[in-house]
Design a protein around this motif. Structure first.
Motif, short mmCIF file in Angstrom:
data_model
loop_
_atom_site.label_atom_id
_atom_site.label_comp_id
_atom_site.label_asym_id
_atom_site.label_seq_id
_atom_site.Cartn_x
_atom_site.Cartn_y
_atom_site.Cartn_z
N ILE A 95 0.85 -1.20 0.00
CA ILE A 95 0.00 0.00 0.00
C ILE A 95 0.88 1.24 0.00
N LEU A 96 1.90 1.23 0.87
CA LEU A 96 2.73 2.42 1.01
C LEU A 96 4.16 2.02 1.37
N ASN A 97 5.12 2.58 0.64
CA ASN A 97 6.53 2.55 1.08
C ASN A 97 6.85 3.93 1.63
N ILE A 98 7.42 3.98 2.80
CA ILE A 98 7.67 5.29 3.40
C ILE A 98 9.05 5.31 4.03
N GLN A 99 9.80 6.37 3.81
CA GLN A 99 11.17 6.46 4.32
C GLN A 99 11.48 7.91 4.65
N GLY A 100 12.57 8.11 5.40
CA GLY A 100 13.01 9.46 5.73
C GLY A 100 13.24 9.60 7.22
N SER A 101 12.93 10.78 7.74
CA SER A 101 13.17 11.03 9.16
C SER A 101 12.28 12.17 9.64
N ALA A 122 14.83 3.00 2.02
CA ALA A 122 16.00 3.63 2.65
C ALA A 122 15.90 3.54 4.17
N ALA A 123 17.02 3.65 4.84
CA ALA A 123 17.05 3.68 6.30
C ALA A 123 16.21 4.86 6.80
N THR A 124 15.54 4.65 7.89
CA THR A 124 14.57 5.62 8.39
C THR A 124 14.74 5.76 9.89
N PHE A 125 14.58 7.00 10.40
CA PHE A 125 14.70 7.20 11.85
C PHE A 125 13.80 8.34 12.30
N ASN A 126 13.61 8.42 13.61
CA ASN A 126 12.76 9.46 14.22
C ASN A 126 11.38 9.52 13.57
N GLU A 150 19.96 0.41 8.97
CA GLU A 150 19.83 0.47 10.41
C GLU A 150 18.71 1.47 10.70
N TYR A 151 17.61 0.99 11.19
CA TYR A 151 16.47 1.83 11.54
C TYR A 151 16.59 2.18 13.01
N TYR A 152 16.26 3.40 13.39
CA TYR A 152 16.24 3.69 14.83
C TYR A 152 15.20 4.75 15.18
N ASN A 153 14.85 4.71 16.44
CA ASN A 153 13.82 5.62 16.97
C ASN A 153 12.56 5.60 16.12
#
Ligand SMILES: *[C@@H]1O[C@H](CO)[C@@H](O)[C@H](O)[C@H]1NC(C)=O
Ligand SMILES: *[C@@H]1O[C@H](CO)[C@@H](O)[C@H](O)[C@H]1NC(C)=O
Ligand SMILES: *[C@@H]1O[C@H](CO)[C@@H](O)[C@H](O)[C@H]1NC(C)=O
Length: 453
Positions: A95-101, A122-126, A150-153
């Motif tokens: 349905i949705l690909n979502i990436q960023g911060s 892409a790696a995604t955080f916050n 590496e995904y975080y937060n």
């Protein structure tokens, strides 16, 4: 494009222009608006159904700033807007690909497609995902598992997931096999995963955290009729424990363990009701290859009630190190309370209340004591709170090194003489929410104490 209602006002903050968008189902360019957001932008989507093109990816890249996150939300006083892929099958697009911060999705629903929400590639955080409803996807509803990342937060909270179509997937999948990607310093809380029992067999856990992921807090979630384990966590690779705290599993897994782990984990204050296999299972599955054995597992203050076909607690694997099992209830009737393949003489096993045979050797005398049905308030009504004068009361050992400051209800525990099990006895009647199979207990209304802080 007069049908499009957007740009209501512009705010100047920190010198960057933020835009507020208001989208309705007649905003034909809604996908392009969502694809071009800047730090500080706020999008409100009104109720109704929004269907993506379905042929290509629907990919959002949202790069906000810590002080100016990007927010996409459903209108607060309306039903959640439903974003859907036109197709449902494992071959459909997600349905949705979502990436960023530094972004938040809030009060939205998602349905159909292959996966529901894929955090990536892409790696995604916050990022915060709050108050979503993801239902009837063909495969995993919510995944962050692109190799190399590496995904975080990442926070996923207050979200309901149901997958009851003919394909079936799990609810949440964090990290990759063999540490090919990982999730760290993240939170899964107050989510409700249910009915992942499609007619096709398979492995569909509730909340899964793959090997090498670490410092993931999984608290106050609920599972009901989930075919794989409600919670499945592998090995932290000695990077920092994962925590499984205050979750509730009813008939989850219907074909599996209730909670399954490998290494580097604290499992506390969970209530596990009628799993098919072990309520809690420690298995040597995807163990950190550099070490090669199970280690650093704490299981304390859980209440495990019955298992259809296995033990309440199962310890697999021949070699273990630093395992603490204390103050739990393992009530299993005709099934074993505890099953272990290895001799447990060197283990820290204290003050566990058991019912059912023990299929393990070497447990020291103060490791277990027997209880009967009347230890609980009313198991027939899924009420596993201690009865008045229950032998569970004051029967726990002080866990100085790893205290559990609160109970399942978020009430303060006695540190010196805690009640055994997930509930601390304080009043005659359970002061917390009354659990049942339809109530999303723990998913959105339960309190969230700051455990272990
Ligand atoms: C984690 O992300 C949230 C949401 O973007 C943010 O408010 C918070 O400050 C972040 N935490 C850290 C330690 O950066
Ligand atoms: C886990 O145990 C190993 C020894 O088996 C130790 O080296 C390591 O530091 C421990 N990790 C944590 C996070 O406690
Ligand atoms: C479950 O609990 C909720 C909240 O206490 C209540 O509203 C609901 O009627 C209960 N459902 C059943 C099947 O007992």
């Amino acid at each position: 494009m007069s049908i499009i209602k957007f740009i209501i006002l512009c705010i100047i903050l920190y010198g960057v222009e933020s835009t507020v968008y208001d989208i309705t189902t007649s905003s034909s360019n809604w996908q392009s608006i969502l694809s071009n957001l800047k730090p500080g932008d706020l999008v409100t989507m009104h109720q109704g159904t929004y269907t993506t093109a379905g042929s290509g990816y629907f990919q959002l890249t949202l790069n906000g700033l810590l002080t100016q996150p990007i927010i996409i939300q459903g209108a607060p006083d309306e039903a959640r807007p439903v974003i859907q892929n036109p197709n449902t099958s494992p071959d459909a697009q997600n349905i949705l690909n979502i990436q960023g911060s530094n972004f938040m999705l809030k009060h939205l629903a998602f349905t159909k497609g292959s996966r529901g929400i894929r955090v990536g590639p892409a790696a995604t955080f916050n990022a915060i995902f709050d108050d979503l409803y993801v239902y009837d996807t063909a495969t995993t509803a919510f995944a962050a598992n692109d190799a190399g990342n590496e995904y975080y937060n990442i926070t996923l909270r207050n979200t309901e997931i149901k997958i009851s179509n003919t394909f079936g997937g799990g609810c949440v999948y964090f990290g990759c096999v063999n540490d090919l990607c990982r999730m760290r310093d993240s939170l899964l809380e107050h989510n409700y995963c249910h009915d992942t029992n499609g007619p096709v067999g398979g492995f569909r856990p509730g909340f899964q955290v793959k090997p090498g992921s670490y410092n993931v807090m999984i608290r106050n979630n609920a599972c009901y009729r989930v075919s794989g384990p409600c919670i499945l966590v592998y090995d932290d690779y000695n990077r920092g424990r994962n925590f499984i705290v205050g979750n509730y599993a009813i008939q989850s897994g219907t074909g599996d363990f209730g909670i399954q782990c490998t290494s580097g984990v604290t499992i506390a204050n969970n209530v596990i009701f009628s799993a098919n296999l072990a309520g809690i299972g420690v298995t040597q599955n995807s163990v950190y290859p550099a070490v090669g054995y199970i280690r650093n597992v704490t299981i304390s203050h859980n209440t495990v009630y019955m298992s259809a076909a296995d033990a309440c607690l199962r310890l697999n694997g021949a070699t273990h190190s630093n395992i603490l099992i204390a103050n739990n209830v393992f009530y299993c009737g005709n099934q074993p309370a505890i099953t272990a393949v290895t001799n447990l003489a060197s283990y820290q096993i204290y003050n566990n209340a058991i019912n059912g045979p023990v299929s393990a050797s070497g447990i020291q005398p103060d490791g277990t004591f027997n209880i009967e049905y009347n230890a609980f308030f009313d198991p027939n009504k899924m009420n596993l709170y201690p009865a008045v004068k229950s032998p569970l009361i004051n029967a726990g050992i002080n866990l100085d090194s790893q205290p559990v400051a609160h109970d399942f209800n978020g009430k303060t525990r006695s540190n010196a003489k805690p009640t055994v099990g997930a509930y601390e006895y304080s009043t005659v009647v359970n002061p917390g929410c009354q659990l049942n199979s339809s109530f999303k207990c723990g998913s959105s209304t339960a309190i969230t104490p700051d455990y272990f802080i």
